[in-house]
Design a protein around this motif. Structure first.
Motif, PDB file in Angstrom:
ATOM      1  N   ALA A  18     -19.823 103.346  27.842  1.00 26.37           N
ATOM      2  CA  ALA A  18     -19.628 102.327  26.814  1.00 26.37           C
ATOM      3  C   ALA A  18     -20.900 101.550  26.478  1.00 26.37           C
ATOM      4  O   ALA A  18     -20.921 100.798  25.493  1.00 26.37           O
ATOM      5  CB  ALA A  18     -18.533 101.364  27.248  1.00 26.37           C
ATOM      6  N   VAL A  19     -21.959 101.718  27.249  1.00 28.39           N
ATOM      7  CA  VAL A  19     -23.189 100.959  27.008  1.00 28.39           C
ATOM      8  C   VAL A  19     -23.742 101.179  25.588  1.00 28.39           C
ATOM      9  O   VAL A  19     -24.082 100.206  24.906  1.00 28.39           O
ATOM     10  CB  VAL A  19     -24.251 101.237  28.095  1.00 28.39           C
ATOM     11  CG1 VAL A  19     -25.618 100.690  27.707  1.00 28.39           C
ATOM     12  CG2 VAL A  19     -23.794 100.653  29.423  1.00 28.39           C
ATOM     13  N   ALA A  22     -21.818  99.147  23.223  1.00 26.14           N
ATOM     14  CA  ALA A  22     -22.134  97.730  23.371  1.00 26.14           C
ATOM     15  C   ALA A  22     -23.425  97.380  22.635  1.00 26.14           C
ATOM     16  O   ALA A  22     -23.521  96.327  21.994  1.00 26.14           O
ATOM     17  CB  ALA A  22     -22.234  97.365  24.850  1.00 26.14           C
ATOM     18  N   ALA A  25     -22.613  97.223  19.051  1.00 25.29           N
ATOM     19  CA  ALA A  25     -21.854  95.998  18.790  1.00 25.29           C
ATOM     20  C   ALA A  25     -22.775  94.781  18.708  1.00 25.29           C
ATOM     21  O   ALA A  25     -22.599  93.929  17.835  1.00 25.29           O
ATOM     22  CB  ALA A  25     -20.795  95.795  19.874  1.00 25.29           C
ATOM     23  N   VAL A  49     -21.203  90.039  23.745  1.00 28.40           N
ATOM     24  CA  VAL A  49     -20.936  91.434  24.108  1.00 28.40           C
ATOM     25  C   VAL A  49     -21.085  91.649  25.613  1.00 28.40           C
ATOM     26  O   VAL A  49     -20.258  92.321  26.236  1.00 28.40           O
ATOM     27  CB  VAL A  49     -21.836  92.394  23.302  1.00 28.40           C
ATOM     28  CG1 VAL A  49     -21.726  93.819  23.817  1.00 28.40           C
ATOM     29  CG2 VAL A  49     -21.473  92.333  21.818  1.00 28.40           C
ATOM     30  N   VAL A  50     -22.097  91.074  26.222  1.00 28.62           N
ATOM     31  CA  VAL A  50     -22.290  91.266  27.663  1.00 28.62           C
ATOM     32  C   VAL A  50     -21.194  90.555  28.466  1.00 28.62           C
ATOM     33  O   VAL A  50     -20.748  91.068  29.495  1.00 28.62           O
ATOM     34  CB  VAL A  50     -23.702  90.831  28.111  1.00 28.62           C
ATOM     35  CG1 VAL A  50     -23.846  90.853  29.626  1.00 28.62           C
ATOM     36  CG2 VAL A  50     -24.748  91.729  27.464  1.00 28.62           C
ATOM     37  N   ALA A  53     -18.304  93.086  28.051  1.00 27.31           N
ATOM     38  CA  ALA A  53     -18.603  94.358  28.719  1.00 27.31           C
ATOM     39  C   ALA A  53     -18.791  94.184  30.229  1.00 27.31           C
ATOM     40  O   ALA A  53     -18.506  95.098  31.006  1.00 27.31           O
ATOM     41  CB  ALA A  53     -19.851  94.988  28.105  1.00 27.31           C
TER      42      ALA A  53
END
Length: 180
Positions: A18-19, A22, A25, A49-50, A53
């Motif tokens: 998913a990185v 992200a 995003a 986002v972080v 995530a």
């Protein structure tokens, strides 16, 4: 550690995969905020986002059904005391994992919201979020232990992460006004 990988390896793989999403995003969110005149579009996009995530995989693990009958542990430090007598690997995984659950939230929440830029407020938000997760574990009958110690350690992890990143956010979070 093999048991940890066997139980949670799929979560780690999905989080790593998913990185790139992200990163995309962050770029899209920053671009949108920049167009709307936000004073710190990249900084707040990264924070948002972080935070998501960095927290979502832990919540996924916590809300995955377990194998024990759902129990509640309301006596503070009882579970932590038992972990001191458990094998070192078990204590490391349990305590380390609980410290990391809301670490991203604690580290970046003050970047996102100047009103929450204090360790006490971060502790309040983290404790509330952790209590919500523990109540969900119990209410959804997930076969997991809902423990006050988890709330305490999750909260401590968020506060420690905020303390580590304090130089980055303290005194830098301006009052944000967004033009629409």
């Amino acid at each position: 550690m093999q048991q940890v990988w066997r139980l949670w390896g799929h979560v780690v793989v999905v989080a790593v995969v998913a990185v790139p999403a992200a990163v995309v995003a962050v770029r899209l969110l920053a671009r949108r905020r920049g167009r709307r005149g936000h004073p710190l579009p990249v900084r707040t996009a990264v924070a948002d986002v972080v935070m998501v995530a960095g927290t979502a995989p832990w919540i996924w693990m916590i809300l995955t059904p377990g194998t024990v009958s759902g129990t509640v542990s309301l006596i503070p430090f009882r579970d932590l005391s038992a972990l001191l007598h458990a094998p070192a690997e078990t204590a490391f995984v349990q305590i380390g994992g609980n410290l990391l659950v809301f670490a991203a939230l604690g580290a970046l929440l003050p970047v996102r919201s100047a009103r929450l830029a204090s360790l006490a407020r971060i502790a309040g938000v983290a404790a509330g979020a952790s209590l919500t997760v523990e109540l969900l574990q119990y209410g959804l009958s997930l076969g997991r232990v809902s423990s006050v110690d988890d709330v305490l350690v999750n909260t401590a992890g968020a506060v420690l992460a905020a303390a580590v990143t304090r130089r980055w956010w303290a005194g830098r979070a301006p009052a944000v006004t967004v033009r629409r």
